[in-house]
Write a protein that holds these residues in place. Structure first.
Motif, mmCIF file in Angstrom:
data_model
loop_
_atom_site.group_PDB
_atom_site.id
_atom_site.type_symbol
_atom_site.label_atom_id
_atom_site.label_comp_id
_atom_site.label_asym_id
_atom_site.label_seq_id
_atom_site.Cartn_x
_atom_site.Cartn_y
_atom_site.Cartn_z
ATOM 1 N N ASP A 1 0.740 -1.160 0.039
ATOM 2 C CA ASP A 1 -0.110 0.114 0.046
ATOM 3 C C ASP A 1 1.020 1.551 0.161
ATOM 4 N N ILE A 2 1.988 1.380 0.748
ATOM 5 C CA ILE A 2 2.745 2.367 0.785
ATOM 6 C C ILE A 2 3.547 2.813 -0.492
ATOM 7 N N ALA A 3 3.933 1.741 -1.390
ATOM 8 C CA ALA A 3 4.453 1.800 -2.679
ATOM 9 C C ALA A 3 3.577 2.351 -3.537
ATOM 10 N N ILE A 4 2.199 1.552 -3.608
ATOM 11 C CA ILE A 4 1.217 1.863 -4.469
ATOM 12 C C ILE A 4 0.624 3.555 -4.324
ATOM 13 N N ASP A 5 0.402 3.775 -3.048
ATOM 14 C CA ASP A 5 0.126 5.136 -2.943
ATOM 15 C C ASP A 5 1.000 6.203 -3.455
ATOM 16 N N ALA A 6 2.221 5.891 -2.950
ATOM 17 C CA ALA A 6 3.372 6.989 -3.418
ATOM 18 C C ALA A 6 3.224 6.753 -4.827
ATOM 19 N N TYR A 7 3.211 5.908 -5.571
ATOM 20 C CA TYR A 7 3.163 5.829 -7.050
ATOM 21 C C TYR A 7 1.949 6.504 -7.516
ATOM 22 N N ARG A 8 1.017 6.189 -6.967
ATOM 23 C CA ARG A 8 -0.320 7.055 -7.696
ATOM 24 C C ARG A 8 -0.078 8.557 -7.699
ATOM 25 N N ALA A 9 0.408 9.184 -6.573
ATOM 26 C CA ALA A 9 0.608 10.708 -6.033
ATOM 27 C C ALA A 9 1.546 11.168 -6.858
ATOM 28 N N GLU A 10 2.575 10.332 -7.422
ATOM 29 C CA GLU A 10 3.611 10.912 -8.012
ATOM 30 C C GLU A 10 3.200 10.796 -9.547
ATOM 31 N N ILE A 11 2.567 9.618 -10.128
ATOM 32 C CA ILE A 11 2.231 9.661 -11.581
ATOM 33 C C ILE A 11 1.343 10.276 -12.095
ATOM 34 N N LEU A 12 0.088 10.785 -11.252
ATOM 35 C CA LEU A 12 -0.840 11.477 -11.540
ATOM 36 C C LEU A 12 -0.348 12.876 -11.817
ATOM 37 N N ARG A 13 -0.792 13.522 -13.060
ATOM 38 C CA ARG A 13 -0.789 14.916 -13.256
ATOM 39 C C ARG A 13 -1.797 15.745 -12.529
ATOM 40 N N PRO A 14 -1.412 17.090 -12.331
ATOM 41 C CA PRO A 14 -2.484 17.677 -11.357
ATOM 42 C C PRO A 14 -3.764 17.429 -11.985
ATOM 43 N N LYS A 15 -4.341 17.712 -13.017
ATOM 44 C CA LYS A 15 -5.485 17.640 -13.614
ATOM 45 C C LYS A 15 -6.354 15.946 -13.429
ATOM 46 N N GLU A 16 -5.571 15.192 -13.074
ATOM 47 C CA GLU A 16 -5.973 13.820 -13.446
ATOM 48 C C GLU A 16 -6.299 13.405 -11.811
ATOM 49 N N ARG A 17 -5.869 14.143 -10.716
ATOM 50 C CA ARG A 17 -5.701 13.606 -9.352
ATOM 51 C C ARG A 17 -7.351 13.413 -9.025
ATOM 52 N N GLY A 18 -8.267 14.180 -9.406
ATOM 53 C CA GLY A 18 -9.670 14.074 -8.682
ATOM 54 C C GLY A 18 -10.088 12.582 -9.307
ATOM 55 N N LEU A 19 -10.210 12.476 -10.694
ATOM 56 C CA LEU A 19 -10.606 11.155 -11.484
ATOM 57 C C LEU A 19 -9.620 10.264 -11.080
ATOM 58 N N GLY A 20 -8.549 10.343 -10.996
ATOM 59 C CA GLY A 20 -7.490 9.271 -10.478
ATOM 60 C C GLY A 20 -7.716 8.613 -9.129
ATOM 61 N N ALA A 21 -8.037 9.470 -8.412
ATOM 62 C CA ALA A 21 -8.413 8.976 -6.871
ATOM 63 C C ALA A 21 -9.483 8.251 -6.903
ATOM 64 N N ILE B 1 -16.006 6.473 -9.075
ATOM 65 C CA ILE B 1 -16.045 7.216 -10.188
ATOM 66 C C ILE B 1 -16.763 8.227 -10.315
ATOM 67 N N PHE B 2 -17.922 8.273 -9.791
ATOM 68 C CA PHE B 2 -19.026 9.312 -9.872
ATOM 69 C C PHE B 2 -18.324 10.450 -8.664
ATOM 70 N N GLY B 3 -17.906 9.985 -7.665
ATOM 71 C CA GLY B 3 -17.417 10.681 -6.510
ATOM 72 C C GLY B 3 -16.050 11.496 -7.122
ATOM 73 N N GLY B 4 -15.340 10.700 -7.772
ATOM 74 C CA GLY B 4 -14.106 11.584 -8.386
ATOM 75 C C GLY B 4 -14.476 12.693 -9.371
ATOM 76 N N ALA B 5 -15.681 12.311 -10.174
ATOM 77 C CA ALA B 5 -16.007 13.434 -11.234
ATOM 78 C C ALA B 5 -16.641 14.586 -10.508
ATOM 79 N N LEU B 6 -17.557 14.083 -9.499
ATOM 80 C CA LEU B 6 -18.283 15.235 -8.893
ATOM 81 C C LEU B 6 -17.260 16.365 -8.301
ATOM 82 N N MET B 7 -16.028 15.630 -7.803
ATOM 83 C CA MET B 7 -15.173 16.903 -7.069
ATOM 84 C C MET B 7 -14.495 17.796 -7.932
ATOM 85 N N PHE B 8 -14.554 17.606 -9.147
ATOM 86 C CA PHE B 8 -14.428 18.529 -10.265
ATOM 87 C C PHE B 8 -15.374 19.861 -10.239
#
Length: 391
Positions: free
Chosen positions: A97-117, A248-255
């Motif tokens: 989990d530590i490694a995957i969480d760090a990977y996700r936070a670093e690989i996602l570009r700023p505009k991708e973070r909401g939907l990525g989450a 997915i709906f939650g991530g989209a609503l955040m935008f």
């Protein structure tokens, strides 16, 4: 899941005492303490696959071996050996989990973070369904030993995805010593004036939701007397579409709504769905009520988790992503881990109806904290489009 509700179901049908089943939730403590060894993942990079994927691959290999080991255990004969194996499994899983969480936070570009989450929550929920619904359905026909062997084979598929993925670019200013990687992540976060409030929010936001889920499987098996197949189809299986929708709906609503409104609305919905389980306990065994409550719980859980993950991504410093994200997710898991033992005693003392009502009540502090921290949340929402190391 493999050391949580799936293992709980195995213990339940093996006539293990409900108090002991509740104590098994303490096996999740590594998820709370994972920030203690997270600095190692920020400091050292495996030679193969890089700083993030290398740790992910190593963890996945050990997980496959440990899950396979469950196939040779019998809870009714040697509960202690099973407990130690489960503890080892949660430790390795927490490291992954530590490694995957760090990977996700670093690989996602700023505009991708909401939907990525949102997508990451959806993927996590799919994993829960596979290791829950799939395990229940299979175990009802061939037993849990064969089921865990099959799940080990499924887990091995993750290695192929890790090898095929790209490695995120390392940020400038990485820590050079163990002293720096241990001290600086905590210092950088705690020097923020709102740090203690954020920690409290992360801890309490899903506390009621976590408490309600601690003994849900036992509730369906013993109180409502559903079979494992029925639980797999109606409780776990029905959650596939609703979980995907929630994440997915939650991530989209955040935008559209922003972090504050998302956290507030999703938090309220999470509390309300706990009341649904209370009505299910009153009405008794009902497929319609069960499907409705389970669907709502999965949707609200996915939406709430997506908002919380988006907040964590926004407030982490990329130089110490593994350590800070591990610290925050460990805080978030406190409710899930520590609510297990008292949950068993509360059910025995007051019954299922009162228990589920109580879980709705204890969700209120997290919602109140969202109100209190609105200014800080809005500020991080504005900063949401900026990398933490660029602030």
């Amino acid at each position: 899941m493999l050391t949580d509700s799936t293992l709980q179901a195995w213990l339940a049908i093996s006539a293990v005492d409900i108090t002991a089943i509740g104590l098994f939730s303490l096996l999740g403590i590594p998820y709370v303490l994972k920030f203690l060894w997270a600095p190692l993942l920020d400091r050292y990079s495996p030679r193969w696959l890089g700083r993030r994927r290398g740790w992910i691959a190593a963890s996945q290999f050990l997980l496959v071996a440990l899950i396979l080991g469950f196939a040779f255990q019998d809870p009714s004969k040697n509960i202690h050996a099973l407990a130690w194996m489960a503890l080892a499994l949660t430790f390795v899983s927490a490291t992954q989990d530590i490694a995957i969480d760090a990977y996700r936070a670093e690989i996602l570009r700023p505009k991708e973070r909401g939907l990525g989450a949102g997508l990451s929550v959806a993927g996590y929920r799919i994993g829960i369904i596979v290791s829950g619904a799939g395990a229940y359905l299979l175990a009802d026909h061939v037993g849990f030993n064969v089921t865990y062997a099959a799940l080990a084979a499924v887990a091995a598929l993750g290695l192929f995805a890790t090898v095929a993925a790209s490695e995120p670019k390392a940020p400038v200013g990485l820590p050079g010593t163990m002293s720096e990687v241990v001290i600086q992540p905590f210092h950088a976060f705690l020097r923020r004036p709102e740090s203690l409030g954020l920690i409290a929010l992360v801890c309490l936001y899903k506390f009621g939701d976590a408490a309600a889920g601690r003994l849900t499987t036992t509730f369906f098996v013993r109180h409502l007397e559903f079979s494992l197949t029925e639980i797999g189809v109606f409780y776990k299986g029905i959650g596939i579409s609703s979980s995907l929708l929630g994440g997915i709906f939650g991530g989209a609503l955040m935008f559209r709504w922003g972090l504050y409104r998302s956290l507030l609305v999703f938090g309220v919905i999470q509390a309300v769905t706990n009341i649904g389980f209370m009505f299910l306990a009153i009405s008794g065994k009902s497929y319609v009520t069960m499907i409705t409550v389970v669907a709502l719980e999965n949707v609200s859980g996915g939406m709430g988790t997506a908002a919380l993950v988006a907040l964590l991504i926004a407030i982490c410093d990329r130089r110490y992503t593994a350590t800070q994200f591990a610290l925050l997710t460990a805080v978030a898991s406190i409710g899930r881990v520590l609510s297990g033992p008292p949950a068993g005693y509360l059910v025995e003392a007051f019954g299922w109806v009162s228990f589920f009502f109580f879980t709705a009540v204890i969700a209120l502090p997290g919602i109140i904290l969202v109100f209190i921290l609105r200014g800080n949340i809005d500020r991080y929402d504005i900063m949401f489009t900026i990398r933490p190391d660029e602030r």
